[in-house]
Scaffold this motif. Structure first.
Motif, PDB file in Angstrom:
ATOM      1  N   ARG A 180       0.830  -1.210   0.000  1.00 13.14           N
ATOM      2  CA  ARG A 180       0.000   0.000   0.000  1.00 13.14           C
ATOM      3  C   ARG A 180       0.863   1.257   0.000  1.00 13.14           C
ATOM      4  N   CYS A 181       1.951   1.236   0.801  1.00 12.70           N
ATOM      5  CA  CYS A 181       2.859   2.391   0.843  1.00 12.70           C
ATOM      6  C   CYS A 181       3.511   2.613  -0.522  1.00 12.70           C
ATOM      7  N   GLU A 182       3.921   1.534  -1.153  1.00 10.58           N
ATOM      8  CA  GLU A 182       4.580   1.643  -2.458  1.00 10.58           C
ATOM      9  C   GLU A 182       3.650   2.281  -3.489  1.00 10.58           C
ATOM     10  N   ILE A 183       2.416   1.796  -3.545  1.00 12.38           N
ATOM     11  CA  ILE A 183       1.450   2.328  -4.514  1.00 12.38           C
ATOM     12  C   ILE A 183       1.153   3.795  -4.200  1.00 12.38           C
ATOM     13  N   SER A 184       0.990   4.111  -2.913  1.00 12.04           N
ATOM     14  CA  SER A 184       0.720   5.502  -2.517  1.00 12.04           C
ATOM     15  C   SER A 184       1.850   6.422  -2.939  1.00 12.04           C
ATOM     16  N   ARG A 185       3.081   5.976  -2.723  1.00 13.25           N
ATOM     17  CA  ARG A 185       4.235   6.810  -3.070  1.00 13.25           C
ATOM     18  C   ARG A 185       4.283   7.079  -4.570  1.00 13.25           C
ATOM     19  N   VAL A 186       4.053   6.037  -5.365  1.00 13.59           N
ATOM     20  CA  VAL A 186       4.091   6.207  -6.817  1.00 13.59           C
ATOM     21  C   VAL A 186       3.003   7.181  -7.272  1.00 13.59           C
ATOM     22  N   LEU A 187       1.795   7.017  -6.753  1.00 14.98           N
ATOM     23  CA  LEU A 187       0.693   7.896  -7.159  1.00 14.98           C
ATOM     24  C   LEU A 187       0.909   9.329  -6.679  1.00 14.98           C
ATOM     25  N   LEU A 188       1.440   9.489  -5.472  1.00 11.95           N
ATOM     26  CA  LEU A 188       1.734  10.841  -4.974  1.00 11.95           C
ATOM     27  C   LEU A 188       2.792  11.523  -5.826  1.00 11.95           C
ATOM     28  N   LEU A 189       3.794  10.774  -6.218  1.00  8.04           N
ATOM     29  CA  LEU A 189       4.842  11.352  -7.063  1.00  8.04           C
ATOM     30  C   LEU A 189       4.284  11.745  -8.432  1.00  8.04           C
ATOM     31  N   MET A 190       3.345  10.967  -8.937  1.00  8.44           N
ATOM     32  CA  MET A 190       2.706  11.311 -10.213  1.00  8.44           C
ATOM     33  C   MET A 190       1.816  12.549 -10.060  1.00  8.44           C
ATOM     34  N   LEU A 191       1.198  12.678  -8.893  1.00 12.37           N
ATOM     35  CA  LEU A 191       0.308  13.812  -8.655  1.00 12.37           C
ATOM     36  C   LEU A 191       1.082  15.105  -8.440  1.00 12.37           C
ATOM     37  N   LEU A 192       2.138  15.027  -7.635  1.00 15.02           N
ATOM     38  CA  LEU A 192       2.892  16.225  -7.268  1.00 15.02           C
ATOM     39  C   LEU A 192       3.909  16.645  -8.313  1.00 15.02           C
ATOM     40  N   GLU A 193       4.430  15.679  -9.077  1.00  9.59           N
ATOM     41  CA  GLU A 193       5.430  15.933 -10.123  1.00  9.59           C
ATOM     42  C   GLU A 193       6.564  16.846  -9.641  1.00  9.59           C
ATOM     43  N   PRO A 194       7.284  16.469  -8.590  1.00 11.70           N
ATOM     44  CA  PRO A 194       8.393  17.318  -8.130  1.00 11.70           C
ATOM     45  C   PRO A 194       9.481  17.388  -9.196  1.00 11.70           C
ATOM     46  N   PRO A 195      10.092  18.563  -9.399  1.00 11.57           N
ATOM     47  CA  PRO A 195      11.165  18.677 -10.395  1.00 11.57           C
ATOM     48  C   PRO A 195      12.353  17.800  -9.991  1.00 11.57           C
ATOM     49  N   PRO A 196      13.125  17.322 -10.958  1.00 11.66           N
ATOM     50  CA  PRO A 196      14.247  16.410 -10.665  1.00 11.66           C
ATOM     51  C   PRO A 196      15.191  16.933  -9.593  1.00 11.66           C
ATOM     52  N   GLN A 197      15.455  18.253  -9.601  1.00  9.87           N
ATOM     53  CA  GLN A 197      16.402  18.807  -8.634  1.00  9.87           C
ATOM     54  C   GLN A 197      15.869  18.784  -7.209  1.00  9.87           C
ATOM     55  N   LYS A 198      14.539  18.621  -7.051  1.00  2.00           N
ATOM     56  CA  LYS A 198      13.953  18.582  -5.712  1.00  2.00           C
ATOM     57  C   LYS A 198      13.520  17.174  -5.316  1.00  2.00           C
ATOM     58  N   LEU A 199      13.827  16.194  -6.143  1.00  2.00           N
ATOM     59  CA  LEU A 199      13.424  14.823  -5.892  1.00  2.00           C
ATOM     60  C   LEU A 199      14.379  14.188  -4.892  1.00  2.00           C
ATOM     61  N   LEU A 200      13.834  13.701  -3.777  1.00  2.83           N
ATOM     62  CA  LEU A 200      14.668  13.036  -2.786  1.00  2.83           C
ATOM     63  C   LEU A 200      15.215  11.726  -3.355  1.00  2.83           C
ATOM     64  N   PRO A 201      16.393  11.292  -2.908  1.00  2.00           N
ATOM     65  CA  PRO A 201      17.007  10.071  -3.455  1.00  2.00           C
ATOM     66  C   PRO A 201      16.088   8.854  -3.376  1.00  2.00           C
ATOM     67  N   GLU A 202      15.386   8.681  -2.234  1.00  3.46           N
ATOM     68  CA  GLU A 202      14.518   7.506  -2.098  1.00  3.46           C
ATOM     69  C   GLU A 202      13.336   7.557  -3.060  1.00  3.46           C
ATOM     70  N   HIS A 203      12.898   8.791  -3.403  1.00  2.95           N
ATOM     71  CA  HIS A 203      11.783   8.920  -4.345  1.00  2.95           C
ATOM     72  C   HIS A 203      12.264   8.703  -5.782  1.00  2.95           C
ATOM     73  N   ALA A 204      13.493   9.124  -6.060  1.00  2.00           N
ATOM     74  CA  ALA A 204      14.078   8.863  -7.375  1.00  2.00           C
ATOM     75  C   ALA A 204      14.233   7.358  -7.580  1.00  2.00           C
ATOM     76  N   GLN A 205      14.648   6.647  -6.529  1.00  6.66           N
ATOM     77  CA  GLN A 205      14.782   5.192  -6.611  1.00  6.66           C
ATOM     78  C   GLN A 205      13.435   4.526  -6.839  1.00  6.66           C
ATOM     79  N   THR A 206      12.394   5.095  -6.208  1.00 11.06           N
ATOM     80  CA  THR A 206      11.042   4.556  -6.417  1.00 11.06           C
ATOM     81  C   THR A 206      10.651   4.637  -7.886  1.00 11.06           C
TER      82      THR A 206
END
Length: 306
Positions: free
Chosen positions: A205-231
Motif C-alpha cells: 500500500r505504501c509503495e502504490i501511494s508513493r508512486v501515485l503521490l509522485l505522479m500527482l505532485l510531479e516534483p522537479p528532478p532537482q527537488k526529488l529526494l534520493p529515495e523517491h528517485a529510486q522509487t
C-alpha cells in the motif's frame, strides 16, 4: 563592531522619540526609518538577534501608521533574522531554550496574519511554507507539519500548490518510514527481505501511494529526494522483469503501475483513464481516490475547468 551597550543606548534613544510629550506628537515615521537603519547596521555586523528586535520595533511603528505592507515586511525580516540566529546557535552547539526560534515562530505567525488581513493569502502561505521548510531542515518534522497544513488551507484557490503543501505534510517521507519499518522489523520469508502477512500488505500500500503521490505532485528532478528517485526508477520501462525489482507487488499490479507512470510522463490521458478502470478493483478506496486525482490533474491541469 557595536557593543551590546551601544546597541541598547541607540535603541532607547529612538524609542524615546515615540513617547508622547505635552503639545508634541511623536514622529513615528522618522522612528521607523531610524529603527530600519539600525537593523541594517546590526545585520552587517552579524548581530542578528539585535537586528531582529529593531525590525520588530519598526513593525510596531508601521502598524501605528496603518501601513500593513510595511508592517508585514518588517515582521518577515525579523522572523528570518531570529531564525538565522537560532540556526547559528545550533551550529555552534550553544545551549539554550530555543528562544530565538520561538520569536521567529511568533513573527512568522503575525506576518502571515497581516497578509491574510490584506487579502493576500498566497503571501501568507509562502511564509508558512518557508517556516515549514526551515523546521524540516532543523530536524523538526513534527512541528513543520502544522505550517504545511496552514499553507494548504491558504492555497484553496491554487489546487496544485495546495497539493504540494499537503504532499509535504503527508509527505512520501511518512510512507517511506512505514515501508522501511516493515522491511526492517516485520516478519520476512526465510532467506529473503520480502515481508509476509500484514507487513506485506502495508509495504504494498505504501509503495502504490508513493508512486501515485509522485505522479500527482510531479516534483522537479532537482527537488526529488534520493529515495523517491529510486522509487521511480523501479517503474522505468527498462525494468521489464518486475520481480527482480519489486517483490511485494503482484506482477499485474506492478505492470499497471508502470503503465501509469509512463502514461503520466507522456501525458496520455486516454491511457490513464483505461488504466484507472483496470486498477480500480485491486486498489483500496483511498488509493483509488489518489489515482482519481492523478487522472483529473492530467485532464484539467491546475484544477481548472472541473
Amino acid at each position: 563592531m557595536a557593543a551590546e551597550g551601544d546597541f541598547l543606548a541607540r535603541y532607547r534613544a529612538v524609542s524615546n522619540k515615540l513617547k508622547k510629550r505635552f503639545l508634541r506628537k511623536p514622529n513615528v515615521a522618522e522612528a521607523s526609518e531610524q529603527f530600519g537603519h539600525l537593523a541594517k547596521e546590526l545585520r552587517q555586523q552579524d548581530c542578528l538577534q539585535y537586528a531582529a528586535f529593531c525590525n520588530l520595533a519598526m513593525a510596531r511603528c508601521e502598524q501605528t501608521l496603518f501601513n500593513a505592507p510595511g508592517e508585514a515586511l518588517a515582521l518577515t525580516d525579523a522572523a528570518r533574522l531570529f531564525l538565522s540566529s537560532e540556526k547559528e546557535n545550533h551550529s555552534l552547539r550553544v545551549l539554550g531554550f530555543d528562544e530565538h526560534l520561538q520569536a521567529a515562530l511568533n513573527c512568522y505567525s503575525f506576518a502571515s496574519k497581516v497578509y491574510v488581513e490584506m487579502n493576500q493569502p498566497m503571501m501568507a502561505a509562502s511564509l508558512c511554507l518557508e517556516l515549514g521548510n526551515a523546521l524540516k531542515e532543523m530536524n523538526r518534522p513534527g512541528e513543520a507539519i502544522v505550517h504545511y497544513q496552514r499553507a494548504a488551507e491558504l492555497q484553496t484557490q491554487m489546487p496544485v500548490e495546495a497539493l504540494l503543501s499537503m504532499g509535504e505534510m503527508a509527505s512520501c517521507k511518512i510512507l517511506t518510514q512505514m515501508q522501511l519499518m516493515c522491511q526492517e522489523r516485520g516478519l520476512q520469508l526465510p532467506g529473503t527481505s520480502t515481508p509476509v502477512g500484514a507487513f506485506l500488505d502495508i509495504v504494498a500500500r505504501c509503495e502504490i501511494s508513493r508512486v501515485l503521490l509522485l505522479m500527482l505532485l510531479e516534483p522537479p528532478p532537482q527537488k526529488l529526494l534520493p529515495e523517491h528517485a529510486q522509487t521511480l526508477e523501479r517503474y522505468a520501462w527498462e525494468s521489464f522483469d518486475p520481480h527482480s525489482q519489486v517483490t511485494f507487488l503482484p506482477e499485474n499490479v506492478f505492470l499497471l503501475l508502470q503503465s501509469v507512470v509512463m502514461a503520466c510522463q507522456e501525458k496520455d490521458t486516454e491511457s490513464l483513464k483505461s488504466l484507472q478502470t483496470e486498477l480500480w478493483p485491486v486498489l483500496t478506496a483511498e488509493l483509488n481516490h489518489l489515482l482519481h486525482l492523478v487522472v483529473q490533474e492530467r485532464i484539467t491541469p491546475s484544477g481548472q475547468g472541473i
